[in-house]
Structures are given as C-alpha cells and as structure tokens.
Design a protein around this motif. Structure first.
Motif, PDB file in Angstrom:
ATOM      1  N   VAL A  63       0.869  -1.175   0.000  1.00  0.00           N
ATOM      2  CA  VAL A  63       0.000   0.000   0.000  1.00  0.00           C
ATOM      3  C   VAL A  63       0.905   1.224   0.000  1.00  0.00           C
ATOM      4  CG1 VAL A  63      -1.718   1.282   1.317  1.00  0.00           C
ATOM      5  CG2 VAL A  63      -1.848  -1.218   1.211  1.00  0.00           C
ATOM      6  N   TYR A  64       0.562   2.211  -0.820  1.00  0.00           N
ATOM      7  CA  TYR A  64       1.397   3.411  -0.953  1.00  0.00           C
ATOM      8  C   TYR A  64       0.747   4.598  -0.237  1.00  0.00           C
ATOM      9  CZ  TYR A  64       3.708   0.679  -4.567  1.00  0.00           C
ATOM     10  OH  TYR A  64       4.381  -0.302  -5.239  1.00  0.00           O
ATOM     11  N   THR A  65       1.582   5.369   0.458  1.00  0.00           N
ATOM     12  CA  THR A  65       1.116   6.566   1.155  1.00  0.00           C
ATOM     13  C   THR A  65       1.519   7.813   0.371  1.00  0.00           C
ATOM     14  OG1 THR A  65       1.277   5.525   3.334  1.00  0.00           O
ATOM     15  CG2 THR A  65       1.260   7.919   3.288  1.00  0.00           C
ATOM     16  N   GLN A  66       0.548   8.700   0.164  1.00  0.00           N
ATOM     17  CA  GLN A  66       0.778   9.970  -0.512  1.00  0.00           C
ATOM     18  C   GLN A  66       0.693  11.084   0.539  1.00  0.00           C
ATOM     19  OE1 GLN A  66       1.598   8.987  -3.379  1.00  0.00           O
ATOM     20  NE2 GLN A  66       0.499   7.037  -3.442  1.00  0.00           N
ATOM     21  N   ASP A  67       1.661  11.972   0.536  1.00  0.00           N
ATOM     22  CA  ASP A  67       1.765  12.982   1.590  1.00  0.00           C
ATOM     23  C   ASP A  67       1.934  14.376   0.971  1.00  0.00           C
ATOM     24  OD1 ASP A  67       2.641  13.148   4.788  1.00  0.00           O
ATOM     25  OD2 ASP A  67       3.537  14.703   3.546  1.00  0.00           O
ATOM     26  N   ILE A  68       1.048  15.298   1.370  1.00  0.00           N
ATOM     27  CA  ILE A  68       1.101  16.676   0.866  1.00  0.00           C
ATOM     28  C   ILE A  68       1.155  17.622   2.064  1.00  0.00           C
ATOM     29  CG2 ILE A  68       0.055  18.353  -0.692  1.00  0.00           C
ATOM     30  CD1 ILE A  68      -1.789  16.008  -1.633  1.00  0.00           C
ATOM     31  N   THR A  69       2.159  18.480   2.105  1.00  0.00           N
ATOM     32  CA  THR A  69       2.260  19.496   3.159  1.00  0.00           C
ATOM     33  C   THR A  69       1.786  20.821   2.585  1.00  0.00           C
ATOM     34  OG1 THR A  69       4.166  18.349   4.112  1.00  0.00           O
ATOM     35  CG2 THR A  69       3.776  20.601   4.829  1.00  0.00           C
ATOM     36  N   VAL A  70       0.817  21.450   3.262  1.00  0.00           N
ATOM     37  CA  VAL A  70       0.213  22.670   2.730  1.00  0.00           C
ATOM     38  C   VAL A  70       0.173  23.784   3.769  1.00  0.00           C
ATOM     39  CG1 VAL A  70      -1.219  21.413   1.072  1.00  0.00           C
ATOM     40  CG2 VAL A  70      -2.123  21.921   3.354  1.00  0.00           C
ATOM     41  N   ILE A  71       0.021  25.025   3.258  1.00  0.00           N
ATOM     42  CA  ILE A  71      -0.150  26.210   4.097  1.00  0.00           C
ATOM     43  C   ILE A  71      -1.495  26.837   3.740  1.00  0.00           C
ATOM     44  CG2 ILE A  71       0.779  28.473   4.737  1.00  0.00           C
ATOM     45  CD1 ILE A  71       3.490  27.468   3.519  1.00  0.00           C
ATOM     46  N   PRO A  72      -2.475  26.803   4.623  1.00  0.00           N
ATOM     47  CA  PRO A  72      -3.752  27.480   4.336  1.00  0.00           C
ATOM     48  C   PRO A  72      -3.627  28.989   4.567  1.00  0.00           C
ATOM     49  CG  PRO A  72      -3.891  26.209   6.388  1.00  0.00           C
ATOM     50  CD  PRO A  72      -2.503  26.060   5.885  1.00  0.00           C
ATOM     51  N   ASN A  73      -3.916  29.768   3.536  1.00  0.00           N
ATOM     52  CA  ASN A  73      -3.785  31.230   3.603  1.00  0.00           C
ATOM     53  C   ASN A  73      -5.131  31.926   3.778  1.00  0.00           C
ATOM     54  OD1 ASN A  73      -0.905  31.524   3.214  1.00  0.00           O
ATOM     55  ND2 ASN A  73      -1.230  30.859   1.096  1.00  0.00           N
ATOM     56  N   GLU A  78     -10.191  26.440   8.534  1.00  0.00           N
ATOM     57  CA  GLU A  78     -11.437  25.690   8.754  1.00  0.00           C
ATOM     58  C   GLU A  78     -12.028  25.231   7.424  1.00  0.00           C
ATOM     59  OE1 GLU A  78     -14.068  23.749  11.085  1.00  0.00           O
ATOM     60  OE2 GLU A  78     -12.483  25.056  11.889  1.00  0.00           O
ATOM     61  N   TYR A  79     -11.936  26.081   6.422  1.00  0.00           N
ATOM     62  CA  TYR A  79     -12.402  25.742   5.076  1.00  0.00           C
ATOM     63  C   TYR A  79     -11.674  24.502   4.548  1.00  0.00           C
ATOM     64  CZ  TYR A  79     -11.807  26.039  -0.031  1.00  0.00           C
ATOM     65  OH  TYR A  79     -11.686  25.750  -1.361  1.00  0.00           O
ATOM     66  N   GLU A 265       0.345  33.105  -3.489  1.00  0.00           N
ATOM     67  CA  GLU A 265       0.047  32.720  -4.871  1.00  0.00           C
ATOM     68  C   GLU A 265      -1.124  31.749  -4.939  1.00  0.00           C
ATOM     69  OE1 GLU A 265       3.687  31.113  -6.261  1.00  0.00           O
ATOM     70  OE2 GLU A 265       4.671  33.063  -6.516  1.00  0.00           O
ATOM     71  N   ASP A 266      -1.374  31.005  -3.849  1.00  0.00           N
ATOM     72  CA  ASP A 266      -2.487  30.055  -3.800  1.00  0.00           C
ATOM     73  C   ASP A 266      -3.253  30.214  -2.495  1.00  0.00           C
ATOM     74  OD1 ASP A 266      -1.913  28.548  -6.248  1.00  0.00           O
ATOM     75  OD2 ASP A 266      -0.117  27.888  -5.177  1.00  0.00           O
ATOM     76  N   ILE A 267      -4.532  29.835  -2.540  1.00  0.00           N
ATOM     77  CA  ILE A 267      -5.331  29.835  -1.303  1.00  0.00           C
ATOM     78  C   ILE A 267      -4.779  28.774  -0.364  1.00  0.00           C
ATOM     79  CG2 ILE A 267      -7.626  29.423  -0.322  1.00  0.00           C
ATOM     80  CD1 ILE A 267      -8.722  30.382  -3.096  1.00  0.00           C
ATOM     81  N   ILE A 268      -4.569  27.574  -0.895  1.00  0.00           N
ATOM     82  CA  ILE A 268      -3.911  26.487  -0.154  1.00  0.00           C
ATOM     83  C   ILE A 268      -2.567  26.260  -0.829  1.00  0.00           C
ATOM     84  CG2 ILE A 268      -4.097  24.120   0.696  1.00  0.00           C
ATOM     85  CD1 ILE A 268      -6.313  25.959   1.723  1.00  0.00           C
ATOM     86  N   LYS A 269      -1.516  26.814  -0.228  1.00  0.00           N
ATOM     87  CA  LYS A 269      -0.192  26.765  -0.839  1.00  0.00           C
ATOM     88  C   LYS A 269       0.492  25.435  -0.544  1.00  0.00           C
ATOM     89  CE  LYS A 269       3.409  28.541  -2.955  1.00  0.00           C
ATOM     90  NZ  LYS A 269       3.368  28.832  -4.409  1.00  0.00           N
ATOM     91  N   THR A 270       0.982  24.786  -1.590  1.00  0.00           N
ATOM     92  CA  THR A 270       1.687  23.511  -1.428  1.00  0.00           C
ATOM     93  C   THR A 270       3.142  23.763  -1.055  1.00  0.00           C
ATOM     94  OG1 THR A 270       0.277  22.535  -3.123  1.00  0.00           O
ATOM     95  CG2 THR A 270       2.255  21.320  -2.514  1.00  0.00           C
ATOM     96  N   GLN A 271       3.568  23.195   0.061  1.00  0.00           N
ATOM     97  CA  GLN A 271       4.978  23.328   0.460  1.00  0.00           C
ATOM     98  C   GLN A 271       5.794  22.134  -0.005  1.00  0.00           C
ATOM     99  OE1 GLN A 271       6.630  22.335   4.230  1.00  0.00           O
ATOM    100  NE2 GLN A 271       7.192  24.458   4.654  1.00  0.00           N
ATOM    101  N   ASN A 272       5.201  20.937   0.075  1.00  0.00           N
ATOM    102  CA  ASN A 272       5.950  19.731  -0.303  1.00  0.00           C
ATOM    103  C   ASN A 272       4.979  18.613  -0.682  1.00  0.00           C
ATOM    104  OD1 ASN A 272       8.467  18.089  -0.429  1.00  0.00           O
ATOM    105  ND2 ASN A 272       7.439  16.934   1.191  1.00  0.00           N
ATOM    106  N   VAL A 273       5.371  17.818  -1.681  1.00  0.00           N
ATOM    107  CA  VAL A 273       4.596  16.639  -2.090  1.00  0.00           C
ATOM    108  C   VAL A 273       5.523  15.438  -2.078  1.00  0.00           C
ATOM    109  CG1 VAL A 273       3.274  15.534  -3.926  1.00  0.00           C
ATOM    110  CG2 VAL A 273       3.012  17.989  -3.518  1.00  0.00           C
ATOM    111  N   SER A 274       5.142  14.406  -1.344  1.00  0.00           N
ATOM    112  CA  SER A 274       5.927  13.166  -1.286  1.00  0.00           C
ATOM    113  C   SER A 274       5.026  12.015  -1.732  1.00  0.00           C
ATOM    114  CB  SER A 274       6.426  12.929   0.147  1.00  0.00           C
ATOM    115  OG  SER A 274       7.170  11.738   0.226  1.00  0.00           O
ATOM    116  N   LEU A 275       5.394  11.378  -2.852  1.00  0.00           N
ATOM    117  CA  LEU A 275       4.532  10.380  -3.476  1.00  0.00           C
ATOM    118  C   LEU A 275       5.061   8.960  -3.327  1.00  0.00           C
ATOM    119  CD1 LEU A 275       3.637  12.122  -6.871  1.00  0.00           C
ATOM    120  CD2 LEU A 275       2.322  12.112  -4.763  1.00  0.00           C
ATOM    121  N   ASN A 276       4.105   8.023  -3.303  1.00  0.00           N
ATOM    122  CA  ASN A 276       4.378   6.594  -3.430  1.00  0.00           C
ATOM    123  C   ASN A 276       5.369   6.058  -2.405  1.00  0.00           C
ATOM    124  OD1 ASN A 276       2.687   6.566  -5.751  1.00  0.00           O
ATOM    125  ND2 ASN A 276       4.379   7.309  -6.993  1.00  0.00           N
ATOM    126  N   ASN A 277       5.193   6.475  -1.159  1.00  0.00           N
ATOM    127  CA  ASN A 277       5.976   5.913  -0.061  1.00  0.00           C
ATOM    128  C   ASN A 277       5.317   4.613   0.390  1.00  0.00           C
ATOM    129  OD1 ASN A 277       7.766   8.308   0.308  1.00  0.00           O
ATOM    130  ND2 ASN A 277       5.835   9.298   0.832  1.00  0.00           N
TER     131      ASN A 277
END
Length: 318
Positions: A63-73, A78-79, A265-277
C-alpha cells in the motif's frame, strides 16, 4: 517459644517446597514445549515456511502513502478541513462521477484522506500578523492543561503547516491525482477575493516600506553631512540611532512580507509533495513476519484445544 520456632520452621519448609514446585513446573513446561516442537518439527516447519512464502506474496503488493504538506492562507484553515471532510464523504459514497468532474479518474484506488496539523505552537504564538495568538494561548492555559490545548482541534487547526495524507493501492502520478485535488481545494470565490486583497495590501505595504527606507537613508545622510567636522550633540546622535533602528524594522517587515507574497500565490499553498511511499503502518509490509508466527500459533492453539477436548470427552464418557 519452642512451639513458635517449630511452626516457623514448618512454614519456611512449606515455602521452600512451594518455590521448588513452582520452578520445577516452569522447567517442565519449557521442556514439554521443546519435546513437542521436536516431535512436530515437520508440521511446524512446513507451516512456518508456508507463512513466509504467503507473506512475501502479499507484501509484493504494498500500500502506498501519498503525503502533501500545505499552508492554508487568508484564514482558510477551517475551510480546508471541511473540504477534506467532504472529499472523504465522496470516497465513502464511491462517487466516481464527482471525482471525474474534478479530474481524478481512478478514485476507487484512493483510501481515506486524512489531514493533521504539524505541531507549530511556537510559530503560532509568534506570528507577526496575528499577535493575539500568544494572549489566547495564555488565557486558555489558565483554565486547562497546556498539552491538551496545544493538541486540541481548535488550536491545531490554526497552525501554519498541515499534512494531507491518503493511501492508494497502486503508484500514482502527481498530475493525475495530486494536481486535480489541489486545484479543487483552490476553488472558492470568497477566498479568491481575499487572495486579491491580501496580495494588493502586501504589495502596497512593501512599496510604502521601500519608500520610507529611502527617506530614512536621505535623513541619515543629511544629519551626517550637517554634523561633519563639528561636535555632534547627544540628541542628534540619538536621532540617527532611532532612524537606523526604524530602518532595520522596516527591512525585516519587508522581508517577511515578500516571503508571504510568494505563499499568497495560492489559497492552499503547497509546500511539499511526497509520493508513493511504501506504507509500514499497521500490518502493511509485515506479513512475511506475521504470517509464519500466526500459523504456528494457530496450530499450537488448535492442538492444545484438541487435547483438552479429548480429555473432557473421556471424563464425560467415564
């Protein structure tokens, strides 16, 4: 006195006998297991090997874990959490049509989406644009346990960074799953308006600071020129020092604003994406270790139950 001494010797003697029986029982049990394993070594060995082979076969499909780190602006914390809850409701309902509408075609491979704040209490209380956070934490801490407050949903939802994670049965490509998912999170007219306002305010503030810094530089040069070759009074010295300190504050503030300008630049800014762990949580990728032990344990349990059953059956028949 003699009677008491004899009673004590009897009690000590019984204790010694009891201890001896206890340790003898343990030793006998150990050797019973050794002799049983020796007697059933072929069956136990076969089950152990079957467990290893079957475990390796299962672990070949991880099973693969997908991980996204975000900054809500723009106060969108809550949204963001409500959006993730809604996505989970669509996963539970197996709403393939909805996921296709946002650009995800293989939604059946996506597991439950989880979001969790990255503990950032120090950043939370030191945010330049939200200075009341420190007073809020102090006030809440007076009425409860500080650890509980830091971990509570009310506090953690407002942290700077958040992790969005989900599991998939197969490896995925970012443009097929992650990008459509992040695009969906940006789709909100209210926060798009907020984004424009924040960006304009940030640009205006940076321009104003730059203009003020130039004016301060000019004042410092004038004060220095006027006082060159003459004695500088204490008040004039103090004035130059205050101007330098003010310029330093403005430079630090502008640097902070420029960092946030990039984040806005984004409402939910992506800081890091780590795929297929490969996931190692729970039983994932551990079946080659678990199944051999489980098979042997089940065999021993069944054998023990069978022996007890035969004894009880013989007792009833007698």
């Amino acid at each position: 006195m003699s009677t008491n001494s004899q009673d004590q010797e009897i009690d000590l003697g019984q204790i010694r006998i009891g201890i001896k029986k206890f340790f003898n029982g343990i030793i006998n049990s150990i050797f019973d297991v050794i002799f049983f394993v020796k007697k059933k070594i072929i069956v136990i060995g076969t089950l152990f090997l079957i467990g290893i082979v079957l475990g390796f076969f299962i672990d070949k499909n991880p099973v693969y874990t997908q991980d996204i780190t975000v900054i809500p602006n723009f106060g969108s914390n809550e949204y963001l959490y409500k959006k993730v809850d809604f996505l989970n409701s669509r996963i539970i309902e197996k709403d393939e049509q909805f996921f296709k509408s946002i650009g995800i075609n293989n939604s059946d491979e996506i597991g439950k989406i989880q979001i969790k704040a990255i503990n950032g209490i120090f950043g939370f209380v030191n945010m330049r644009d939200n200075e009341q956070n420190f007073e809020l934490i102090k006030l809440m801490a007076e009425d409860g346990n500080i650890d509980e407050i830091i971990k509570s949903d009310i506090t953690s939802k407002n942290y700077y960074l958040h992790n969005i994670t989900f599991q998939t049965a197969e490896k995925i490509n970012q443009n097929e799953v992650i990008d459509p998912l992040l695009k969906y999170l940006q789709d909100n007219s209210f926060y798009k308006t907020q984004q424009k306002i924040y960006q304009e305010n940030t640009n205006d503030k940076i321009k104003f600071n730059d203009s003020l810094i130039k004016q301060i530089d000019g004042l410092i040069v004038k004060l220095s020129d006027n006082n060159s070759g003459s004695n500088v009074s204490i008040s004039e010295n103090k004035g130059i020092s205050e101007l330098i300190n003010k310029k330093n504050e403005l430079v630090i503030e502008s640097q902070y604003l420029k960092i946030h300008k990039h984040e806005y630049e984004d409402i939910i800014k992506t800081q890091n994406v780590s795929l297929n762990n490969v996931s190692t949580k729970g039983l994932n990728n551990k079946m080659k270790l678990i199944l051999p032990v489980l098979f042997v344990f089940l065999y021993l349990g069944f054998y023990k139950f069978s022996s007890l059953y035969k004894k009880q059956l013989a007792r009833i028949n007698s």
